[in-house]
Design a protein around this motif. Structure first.
Motif, short mmCIF file in Angstrom:
data_model
loop_
_atom_site.label_atom_id
_atom_site.label_comp_id
_atom_site.label_asym_id
_atom_site.label_seq_id
_atom_site.Cartn_x
_atom_site.Cartn_y
_atom_site.Cartn_z
N UNK A 48 42.11 28.16 40.35
CA UNK A 48 42.75 29.14 41.05
C UNK A 48 44.29 29.47 41.13
N UNK A 49 45.05 28.22 40.55
CA UNK A 49 46.43 28.74 40.66
C UNK A 49 46.96 28.51 39.07
N UNK A 50 45.99 28.47 38.33
CA UNK A 50 46.64 28.39 36.77
C UNK A 50 45.71 29.42 35.61
N UNK A 51 44.54 29.15 35.81
CA UNK A 51 43.65 29.78 34.85
C UNK A 51 43.45 31.16 35.42
N UNK A 52 43.43 31.44 36.67
CA UNK A 52 43.38 32.93 37.07
C UNK A 52 44.83 33.64 36.99
N UNK A 53 45.67 32.92 36.59
CA UNK A 53 47.27 33.72 36.54
C UNK A 53 47.37 34.05 35.17
N UNK A 54 48.15 34.86 34.90
CA UNK A 54 48.82 35.00 33.63
C UNK A 54 49.43 33.51 33.09
N UNK A 55 49.75 33.47 31.66
CA UNK A 55 50.34 32.23 31.43
C UNK A 55 51.80 32.38 31.72
N UNK A 56 52.29 31.38 32.17
CA UNK A 56 53.76 30.97 32.82
C UNK A 56 54.02 32.02 33.91
N UNK A 57 53.05 32.32 34.62
CA UNK A 57 53.19 33.21 35.99
C UNK A 57 53.87 32.32 36.84
N UNK A 98 51.68 31.11 51.68
CA UNK A 98 51.87 32.57 51.91
C UNK A 98 52.34 33.37 51.04
N UNK A 99 53.22 32.75 50.13
CA UNK A 99 53.96 33.39 49.13
C UNK A 99 53.12 33.74 48.14
N UNK A 100 52.17 33.00 47.75
CA UNK A 100 51.20 33.15 46.86
C UNK A 100 50.19 33.96 47.17
N UNK A 101 49.87 33.81 48.29
CA UNK A 101 48.75 34.99 48.81
C UNK A 101 49.32 36.30 48.88
N UNK A 102 50.67 36.43 49.10
CA UNK A 102 51.38 38.01 49.30
C UNK A 102 51.14 38.48 47.80
N UNK A 103 51.34 37.76 46.79
CA UNK A 103 51.28 38.40 45.43
C UNK A 103 49.95 38.86 45.05
N UNK A 104 48.68 38.31 45.51
CA UNK A 104 47.73 38.63 45.10
C UNK A 104 46.69 40.05 45.58
N UNK A 105 46.35 40.49 44.96
CA UNK A 105 45.65 41.86 45.18
C UNK A 105 44.27 41.12 45.87
N UNK A 106 43.60 42.12 46.88
CA UNK A 106 42.51 41.45 47.43
C UNK A 106 41.21 41.13 46.48
N UNK A 107 41.22 41.81 45.39
CA UNK A 107 40.05 41.41 44.32
C UNK A 107 40.27 40.32 43.39
N UNK A 108 41.57 39.84 43.39
CA UNK A 108 41.98 38.85 42.67
C UNK A 108 41.20 37.69 42.87
N UNK A 109 40.45 36.82 41.71
CA UNK A 109 39.56 35.65 42.09
C UNK A 109 40.39 34.59 43.12
N UNK A 110 41.40 34.56 42.97
CA UNK A 110 42.34 33.42 43.95
C UNK A 110 42.57 33.90 45.16
N UNK A 111 42.25 35.33 45.74
CA UNK A 111 42.52 35.60 47.13
C UNK A 111 41.99 34.80 47.93
N UNK A 112 40.61 34.85 47.85
CA UNK A 112 39.69 34.11 48.82
C UNK A 112 40.10 32.64 49.00
N UNK A 113 40.41 31.97 48.04
CA UNK A 113 40.88 30.51 48.01
C UNK A 113 42.13 30.46 48.76
N UNK A 114 43.21 31.37 48.43
CA UNK A 114 44.56 31.30 49.03
C UNK A 114 44.24 31.69 50.56
N UNK A 115 43.28 32.66 50.91
CA UNK A 115 42.87 33.04 52.23
C UNK A 115 42.61 31.71 53.08
N UNK A 116 41.54 30.88 52.34
CA UNK A 116 41.10 29.77 52.95
C UNK A 116 42.07 28.77 53.28
N UNK A 117 43.06 28.59 52.34
CA UNK A 117 44.04 27.56 52.36
C UNK A 117 44.84 28.05 53.78
#
Length: 185
Positions: A48-57, A98-117
């Protein structure tokens, strides 16, 4: 009769030792941090925090929002209480999520994961709501104020989302492992 008094004495001593060992770690904190530990498994952080983000994000955070085990060791050596360190960890880690969650659009695969955290941190916040910044050491209270000061010009740092959660987990294990009697993993 002497045996009963002796047993009561042992019970009292064991109770005091248990309270000192827990150092005010509430059962709710242990349960919630165990759930966080489960959510922060390596495979999940990697996916959720590496593979679903662009390289070096990276995410821009305040310098104080990066809490590493070495920071905790330094504060411990400066005689900051464990309760204050857990209070600091909570504020830094919840802000990082919160910082990570704020940069994610709702349809991003990591959005639900960060929401649960974030929901777990929100529940943990209820445990910490009994603490006030005046109840913890000044150095910790100042850091927490700085972390939550919106618009204050502070040093910014670009950090990978996975690194933020890696630090969150490492520090959480340092602070909660013994009091919550976690097995080393």
């Amino acid at each position: 009769m002497a045996t009963v008094n002796m047993q009561q004495g042992y019970v009292a001593v064991l109770w005091v030792l248990a309270v000192l060992g827990m150092e005010a770690t509430a059962l709710g904190e242990c349960e919630l941090t165990r759930l966080l530990q489960d959510k922060l498994q390596y495979e999940m952080r990697l996916q959720y925090m590496k593979h679903y983000f662009p390289i070096n994000y990276t995410v821009q955070v305040q310098y104080e929002e990066v809490l590493r085990p070495s920071n905790i060791t330094r504060l411990r050596n400066g005689t900051v209480s464990e309760v204050a360190l857990r209070y600091l960890w909570f504020h830094v880690s919840s802000q990082a999520v919160l910082r990570i969650h704020e940069v994610l659009p709702e349809k991003h695969p990591s959005w639900k994961y960060t929401q649960e955290l974030y929901q777990l941190f929100d529940a943990l916040g209820k445990e910490y709501s009994k603490y006030r910044q005046s109840d913890v050491e000044a150095v910790v209270a100042d850091l927490v104020k700085l972390i939550h000061s919106a618009g204050v010009e502070s040093r910014k740092k670009a950090v990978r989302p996975k690194a933020l959660l890696d630090n969150c987990l490492k520090v959480m294990r340092m602070l909660y492992g013994a009091p919550c009697q976690w097995e080393s993993t």
